[in-house]
Write a protein that holds these residues in place. Structure first.
Motif, PDB file in Angstrom:
ATOM      1  N   LYS A 253       0.845  -1.446   0.100  1.00 22.79           N
ATOM      2  CA  LYS A 253       0.450   0.340   0.400  1.00 22.79           C
ATOM      3  C   LYS A 253       1.197   1.199   0.578  1.00 22.79           C
ATOM      4  O   LYS A 253       1.223   1.485   0.976  1.00 22.79           O
ATOM      5  N   ASP A 258      -2.522  10.105   3.606  1.00 25.59           N
ATOM      6  CA  ASP A 258      -3.809   9.790   4.827  1.00 25.59           C
ATOM      7  C   ASP A 258      -4.237  10.696   5.291  1.00 25.59           C
ATOM      8  O   ASP A 258      -4.422  10.694   6.225  1.00 25.59           O
ATOM      9  N   ASP A 276       1.958   6.426   6.330  1.00 24.98           N
ATOM     10  CA  ASP A 276       0.140   5.072   5.115  1.00 24.98           C
ATOM     11  C   ASP A 276       1.371   4.542   3.895  1.00 24.98           C
ATOM     12  O   ASP A 276       0.651   4.096   2.754  1.00 24.98           O
ATOM     13  N   GLU A 337      -9.617   4.270   1.829  1.00 22.43           N
ATOM     14  CA  GLU A 337      -8.589   4.114   0.751  1.00 22.43           C
ATOM     15  C   GLU A 337      -7.868   2.992   0.026  1.00 22.43           C
ATOM     16  O   GLU A 337      -7.589   2.307  -0.891  1.00 22.43           O
ATOM     17  N   THR A 362      -0.302  -0.862   5.525  1.00 25.33           N
ATOM     18  CA  THR A 362      -1.339  -0.416   7.213  1.00 25.33           C
ATOM     19  C   THR A 362      -2.644   0.357   6.630  1.00 25.33           C
ATOM     20  O   THR A 362      -3.069   1.288   6.352  1.00 25.33           O
TER      21      THR A 362
HETATM   22 ZN    ZN Z   1      -4.980   4.658   4.654  1.00 24.36          ZN
END
Ligand code: ZN
Ligand code: BES
Ligand code: MN
Length: 506
Positions: A253, A258, A276, A337, A362
C-alpha cells in the motif's frame, strides 16, 4: 555502519583496540582466564551484573583490556530474542557516547547459531539508525565500525551475511517511510524503485495516469482523483530464477498521505498518516535486500502509490466506481482508501500467474486496537501460505498473528447500490477490510499483512520500524528451499552479481 565478522578468542578480544567493547554475558558463563572473562565472572559473583537480558554494567580502562570502555550486558539464555534485547540495551548506552569503533563480543555464547548472529547484527544496526534527510545540519552517527567477534565462523558466517543484506533493506524501508509526504510523493517513490532497478536481477517499470486508466483501475484512480499530486503504479521484478518459475508477488500500500479524503480524519496525529506508505516502503526494502542476498527465486513487487486528499475533484461518500476486476464498489467512507488501491493491484497480480500473493498495508486502526504494536495481523485464504508467513515471523523476530476470515464477517459489506461496499460497521474492522480484499484474490494463494500497528512507533520514538522486511525476507528465503529441495541453485540461474557500493540511500 560498517560490520566485520572475525573469529577471535576472548584473549584476542582483550587486545583488540576499540572505543568500546560490548560483551554479551549469558546464563552459566563458561569461565576463561582472560581479563574479560574474569571481569564478567567477578561482576556476576559480586552481584553487580545480572545476566537477565538487557541488564548492563559499564567499566572504564580495565587493566588487561585494550578497549577504552567495556559494556557487559546480560543475555539470559542467549535466544535470538534475548540477544536482540541485550544488544539494544548496550547500544542505547553507546549511541550517545563518542565511540566510533566498537567490538561486539559474541564469543561467550555457547553453540552460537546463525539466527543469533543475525539477531545481534540486525539489532546493532537498528539501534544506531538515525533519520537525517530533512534536517538542515545532519548529525552523523559517531559509531561507524563494529567488529563482531565469534569463537567459530562455522555457523556465524551465514547469519552474518544474511543480516548485512537484511539491514540494507530495513534501512531503505525506514528511510522512505520516515520521509514526510512532500519528500516522498508517488513520483519520488517511483524514482526510488527505478534506482533499485539498477541493482543486479532487478527491473523496474512505472505506470502513469494514462496506462493506469487503460488498465481500468477505477478504484485506484478514484482514490487519486482528489489529489494534485500525480499517481504512479510501480512494478518491480526480481529475477533470480529461471523465467518459468512462478513468482511470489508482494503488493505494498503506497498512500503517501492519508487525510481520509472527504471523510476527513481528525487533526490530532494526522501527521502520522505520512506512514501510510509503509507497505510500499517494505516492498522497496525487501527488493533492496533481495539484490544483496540473491536467492534463486522470482519476486514481483507492485506498489499503487497516490495521496488521499479532499478537494473539488475528490470522490464523495456514496460514489460508485468500477474496479479493474469489473466489480463495482460503493465508496461509503473515503477514508477506507487502502483497500481501494490494493484491490486493483490484486487484480493486476493475476497476470504473473503467481505462486503466492502477499499484500502489505497499514490498513486499519482496528488492527492497532486488536494487536497493538507487537504482531502484525495476518489473513490468508491458504493454510500453507499462512503457516509459512507465521513461521517466518517467528524466525525473524518480526511477529504476526493469524486472524479469521469467516464469510459471516462480509455481511456488512453488502449494499443496494453496487457489488460491494468499501466499509462495514465498526466491529471487526481489520477483518472486514480483509474480507473486502479477499474478493479480489479468488484466483491465487493470497495473504494480507495489516501492519498498521507495527510499521511505525508514535510518541518520543516516532519513526518507522522497517517491519515487516525481516518477515518477508525469511518467508522468501524459505521459498527457495520449498521450490528446489534437492539442489540449492538451478542451472538456468544467472551467476551472482555484485551490487554497486553505497547505493543504500536513494
Ligand atoms: Zn490509509
Ligand atoms: N491508513 C488508515 C489506517 C490507519 C489508521 C493506520 C490509524 C494506522 C493508524 C486507513 O486508510 C484508514 O483510514 N482506515 C479506516 C477504515 C475505516 C474508515 C473503515 C480506519 O481504520 O479508521
Ligand atoms: Mn484512510
Amino acid at each position: 555502519m560498517d560490520f566485520e565478522l572475525k573469529n577471535l578468542t576472548r584473549t584476542l578480544i582483550c587486545s583488540e583496540k576499540a572505543d568500546a567493547l560490548i560483551m554479551l554475558v549469558p546464563e552459566g558463563l563458561t569461565a576463561g582466564d582472560d581479563a574479560l572473562s574474569l571481569l564478567a565472572a567477578l561482576a556476576i559473583k559480586s552481584g553487580d551484573l545480572e545476566v537477565k537480558p538487557g541488564k548492563l554494567l559499564n567499566a572504564y580502562r580495565v587493566p588487561g583490556i585494550a578497549a577504552t570502555r567495556v559494556v557487559l550486558v546480560g543475555a539470559g539464555d542467549a535466544s535470538p530474542k534475548n540477544i536482540r534485547t541485550a544488544v539494544n540495551a548496550a547500544m542505547g548506552d553507546l549511541k550517545t557516547s563518542n565511540a566510533e569503533r566498537a567490538v561486539l563480543c559474541l564469543s561467550a555464547l555457547n553453540a552460537l547459531q546463525s539466527e543469533s548472529v543475525r539477531a545481534a547484527v540486525v539489532a546493532c544496526a537498528e539501534a544506531s539508525y538515525t533519520y537525517t534527510t530533512t534536517k538542515s545540519k545532519p548529525v552523523a552517527a559517531k559509531l561507524q565500525q563494529v567488529l563482531v567477534a565469534v569463537d567459530s565462523l562455522a555457523n556465524a558466517q551465514a547469519g552474518f551475511d544474511k543480516a548485512i543484506g537484511l539491514v540494507k533493506g530495513i534501512d531503505l524501508a525506514k528511510e522512505w517511510a520516515n520521509r514526510p509526504a512532500n519528500h516522498a510523493t508517488p513520483v519520488l517513490l517511483a524514482g526510488a524503485a527505478k534506482e533499485l532497478g539498477k541493482l543486479p536481477f532487478i527491473k523496474t517499470e512505472v505506470l502513469g495516469h494514462k496506462e493506469i486508466e487503460k488498465l481500468g483501475m477505477g478504484a485506484f484512480l478514484a482514490v487519486a482523483q482528489g489529489a494534485a499530486e500525480p499517481l504512479r503504479f510501480i512494478v518491480l521484478r526480481y529475477e533470480g530464477a529461471a523465467k518459468a518459475q512462478a513468482p511470489v508477488v508482494l503488493i505494498g500500500k503506497g498512500i503517501t498521505f492519508d487525510t481520509g479524503g472527504i471523510s476527513i480524519k481528525p487533526a490530532a496525529e494526522m501527521d502520522e498518516m505520512k506512514f501510510d506508505m509503509c507497505g510500499a516502503a517494505s516492498v522497496l526494502g525487501t527488493f533492496r535486500a533481495l539484490a544483496e542476498l540473491q536467492p534463486a527465486l522470482n519476486v514481483v513487487g507492485l506498489i499503487p502509490a497516490c495521496e488521499n486528499m479532499p478537494g473539488d475533484r475528490a470522490i464523495k461518500p456514496g460514489d460508485v466506481v468500477t474496479s479493474m476486476s469489473g466489480q463495482t464498489i460503493e465508496i461509503l467512507n473515503t477514508d477506507a482508501e487502502g483497500r481501494l488501491v490494493l484491490c486493483d493491484a490484486l487484480t493486476y497480480a493475476a497476470r504473473f500467474k503467481p505462486r503466492a500473493v502477499v499484500d502489505i498495508a497499514t490498513l486499519t486502526g482496528a488492527c492497532v486496537v486488536a494487536l497493538g504494536g507487537v504482531r502484525s495481523g495476518l489473513f490468508s485464504n491458504n493454510e500453507a501460505l499462512a503457516e509459512s508467513l507465521s513461521r517466518a515471523g517467528e524466525s525473524s523476530l518480526d511477529l504476526c498473528w493469524k486472524m479469521p476470515l469467516d464469510d459471516d464477517y462480509a455481511e456488512g459489506l453488502k449494499t443496494n447500490f453496487a457489488d460491494v461496499a468499501n466499509v462495514a460497521g465498526r466491529a471487526g474492522g481489520a477483518v472486514t477490510a480483509a474480507k473486502f480484499l479477499q474478493r479480489f484474490a479468488a484466483d491465487f494463494a493470497w495473504a494480507h499483512l495489516d501492519i498498521a500497528g507495527t510499521a511505525w512507533k508514535s510518541g518520543l520514538a516516532k519513526g518507522a520500524t522497517g517491519r515487516p522486511v525481516p518477515l518477508l525476507i525469511d518467508y522468501l528465503l524459505g521459498q527457495v528451499l520449498a521450490a528446489e529441495p534437492a539442489k540449492a541453485s538451478s542451472k538456468a540461474r544467472p551467476a551472482r552479481k555484485s551490487t554497486p557500493a553505497a547505493k543504500t540511500r536513494a
